[in-house]
Design a protein around this motif. Structure first.
Motif, PDB file in Angstrom:
ATOM      1  N   GLY A 187       0.806  -1.220   0.000  1.00 32.76           N
ATOM      2  CA  GLY A 187       0.000   0.000   0.000  1.00 32.76           C
ATOM      3  C   GLY A 187       0.833   1.262   0.000  1.00 32.76           C
ATOM      4  O   GLY A 187       0.304   2.363   0.143  1.00 32.76           O
ATOM      5  N   ARG A 188       2.138   1.114  -0.169  1.00 33.21           N
ATOM      6  CA  ARG A 188       3.058   2.242  -0.261  1.00 33.21           C
ATOM      7  C   ARG A 188       4.052   2.005  -1.389  1.00 33.21           C
ATOM      8  O   ARG A 188       4.327   0.860  -1.749  1.00 33.21           O
ATOM      9  CB  ARG A 188       3.834   2.430   1.051  1.00 33.21           C
ATOM     10  CG  ARG A 188       2.989   2.858   2.234  1.00 33.21           C
ATOM     11  CD  ARG A 188       3.854   3.098   3.472  1.00 33.21           C
ATOM     12  NE  ARG A 188       3.042   3.466   4.617  1.00 33.21           N
ATOM     13  CZ  ARG A 188       2.625   4.699   4.874  1.00 33.21           C
ATOM     14  NH1 ARG A 188       2.987   5.693   4.065  1.00 33.21           N
ATOM     15  NH2 ARG A 188       1.878   4.950   5.924  1.00 33.21           N
ATOM     16  N   GLU A 195       2.087   6.687   0.631  1.00 33.31           N
ATOM     17  CA  GLU A 195       0.904   5.833   0.581  1.00 33.31           C
ATOM     18  C   GLU A 195       0.215   5.973  -0.774  1.00 33.31           C
ATOM     19  O   GLU A 195       0.106   7.074  -1.315  1.00 33.31           O
ATOM     20  CB  GLU A 195      -0.053   6.213   1.709  1.00 33.31           C
ATOM     21  CG  GLU A 195      -1.188   5.242   1.895  1.00 33.31           C
ATOM     22  CD  GLU A 195      -1.962   5.484   3.181  1.00 33.31           C
ATOM     23  OE1 GLU A 195      -3.130   5.061   3.240  1.00 33.31           O
ATOM     24  OE2 GLU A 195      -1.388   6.099   4.111  1.00 33.31           O
ATOM     25  N   VAL A 205      -1.479  -1.472   4.290  1.00 30.12           N
ATOM     26  CA  VAL A 205      -1.698  -0.155   4.878  1.00 30.12           C
ATOM     27  C   VAL A 205      -3.182   0.105   5.081  1.00 30.12           C
ATOM     28  O   VAL A 205      -3.601   0.656   6.107  1.00 30.12           O
ATOM     29  CB  VAL A 205      -1.059   0.937   3.991  1.00 30.12           C
ATOM     30  CG1 VAL A 205      -1.564   2.319   4.382  1.00 30.12           C
ATOM     31  CG2 VAL A 205       0.459   0.886   4.097  1.00 30.12           C
ATOM     32  N   LYS A 206      -4.009  -0.309   4.131  1.00 28.28           N
ATOM     33  CA  LYS A 206      -5.445  -0.093   4.258  1.00 28.28           C
ATOM     34  C   LYS A 206      -6.059  -1.050   5.280  1.00 28.28           C
ATOM     35  O   LYS A 206      -6.973  -0.686   6.013  1.00 28.28           O
ATOM     36  CB  LYS A 206      -6.131  -0.257   2.903  1.00 28.28           C
ATOM     37  CG  LYS A 206      -5.852   0.877   1.933  1.00 28.28           C
ATOM     38  CD  LYS A 206      -6.732   0.800   0.710  1.00 28.28           C
ATOM     39  CE  LYS A 206      -6.550   2.023  -0.182  1.00 28.28           C
ATOM     40  NZ  LYS A 206      -7.429   1.983  -1.375  1.00 28.28           N
ATOM     41  N   ALA A 209      -4.924   0.470   8.809  1.00 26.80           N
ATOM     42  CA  ALA A 209      -4.939   1.915   9.070  1.00 26.80           C
ATOM     43  C   ALA A 209      -5.530   2.169  10.462  1.00 26.80           C
ATOM     44  O   ALA A 209      -6.720   1.951  10.695  1.00 26.80           O
ATOM     45  CB  ALA A 209      -5.746   2.634   7.997  1.00 26.80           C
TER      46      ALA A 209
END
Length: 293
Positions: A187-188, A195, A205-206, A209
C-alpha cells in the motif's frame, strides 16, 4: 510519572535477541523470577510474562490472555504461548551473546530456553523487503498513551502488553512479483514510502490503518528483521496498553470481517504468536508486586 521499561519507548537497536522460555513443571519459579527482576534494567533487557506463568504464580493480570488463532483459507495464524519473553537490545552483537548466557544461568533450574531469534536493524528501519515499518507509529506523549498502562494502581501502572509474532518471508516469491504488485501488497511505494491512493483494499496499509477503526486501533511497533541460515523474515512486536487494538487489526488482516485477506499473505506467514505482560519498573528493577513477588 510512568515507570515503563524504557526499551519499549526507545528506538530500534542495531541488534536484538528474543529469548522465549518454558517454565519447568513442579519447580518453584519465584526465586528465579526475583533474580531476573534484579537483573532487568528495562533498557538493555525488556521482560514480558506470559499468561501461563502469571497463573502459575496464583495471580492474574486483567487483559492478559491467550493469543488468538485463525485457520482461514490462505492464512493460518498460530497461537504459540510461552511463559517468559526476554528482549535483549544492544548496539554490539557480542553483548547479546554474553547477556543470553547470563540470563540462562539466572533462570537455570526453573525455566528452559525454547526459542531464540536473532534480529537486527536493516538500514534506517526497513523490513527485508525494503519497505519501512512503523511509518504511522505514535511519538512522544502519544507513544506513552498508546503503549503504557495508567490509572490501574501500583504494580500495574507503567506496564505494557506485548504482541509478538515471528513471520517467515518467501523472498523468492516476493522478488518474482512486479514492483507494482509489491507496492500494492503493502500500500506504499517502496521508492519514497508514499501511501498509494489507488492501492487495492487488500493492501496492508489499508487493512491496518489505525485511525480507520472504531475506536482507533493504535499500537507502538518495535519490529525487527531476523535471519537464520537461508530463512529470514520479520519479528513483529507491538506494545499497547491492551491487546484490543492489535486484535482489531489482526481480525481485519485475515479477512474475518469482510473476506478480504491482507496482501502480506502473498509472500509471508507467521510461524508463532504469543502475548506477554511487561511489568513496570520500581527502584531500577522489575516491579512484580502484581504477581505477588
Amino acid at each position: 510519572m510512568h515507570h515503563v521499561q524504557p526499551g519499549i519507548l526507545a528506538g530500534i537497536p542495531k541488534f536484538a535477541s528474543y529469548l522465549l522460555f518454558h517454565a519447568l513443571p513442579g519447580i518453584e519459579l519465584a526465586p528465579a523470577l526475583q533474580r531476573l527482576a534484579a537483573l532487568t534494567d528495562g533498557q538493555r533487557l525488556v521482560v514480558g510474562l506470559g499468561e501461563s506463568l502469571v497463573l502459575s504464580l496464583g495471580h492474574s493480570i486483567a487483559g492478559l490472555h491467550a493469543f488468538p488463532s485463525y485457520a482461514l483459507p490462505g492464512c493460518d495464524i498460530p497461537s504459540t504461548p510461552s511463559a517468559l519473553c526476554c528482549w535483549l537490545r544492544s548496539d554490539e552483537r557480542g553483548d547479546l551473546i554474553e547477556q543470553t548466557r547470563q540470563i540462562e544461568q539466572t533462570l537455570a533450574g526453573a525455566f528452559r530456553l525454547e526459542q531464540q531469534v536473532e534480529a537486527f536493524k536493516y538500514r534506517n528501519g526497513l523490513d527485508l523487503t525494503g519497505y519501512e515499518d512503523g511509518t504511522e507509529n505514535p511519538v512522544a506523549d502519544a507513544a506513552v498513551a498508546t503503549a503504557v498502562v495508567s490509572d490501574q494502581g501500583p504494580g500495574l501502572d507503567g506496564g505494557s502488553f506485548l504482541a509478538l509474532q515471528q513471520w517467515l518471508h518467501d523472498m523468492l516469491r516476493f522478488e518474482a512479483m512486479s514492483s507494482q504488485q509489491q507496492d500494492h501488497a503493502i500500500g506504499r511505494r517502496k521508492s519514497d514510502n508514499e501511501e498509494l491512493e489507488d492501492a487495492p483494499e487488500s493492501a496492508h496499509v489499508k487493512r491496518t490503518a489505525q485511525e480507520s477503526f472504531a475506536p482507533e486501533a493504535f499500537v507502538l511497533r518495535r519490529s525487527m528483521p531476523w535471519a537464520s541460515g537461508s530463512q529470514a523474515g520479520f519479528m513483529f512486536s507491538a506494545f499497547a496498553c491492551s491487546f484490543d487494538a492489535f486484535e482489531a487489526q489482526l481480525k481485519r488482516m485475515v479477512g474475518a470481517e469482510d473476506g478480504i485477506r491482507d496482501g502480506l499473505f502473498q509472500f509471508t506467514r507467521p510461524l508463532t504468536g504469543s502475548y506477554f505482560w511487561c511489568p513496570p519498573l520500581k527502584d531500577g528493577q522489575l516491579d512484580l508486586r502484581a504477581v505477588g513477588l
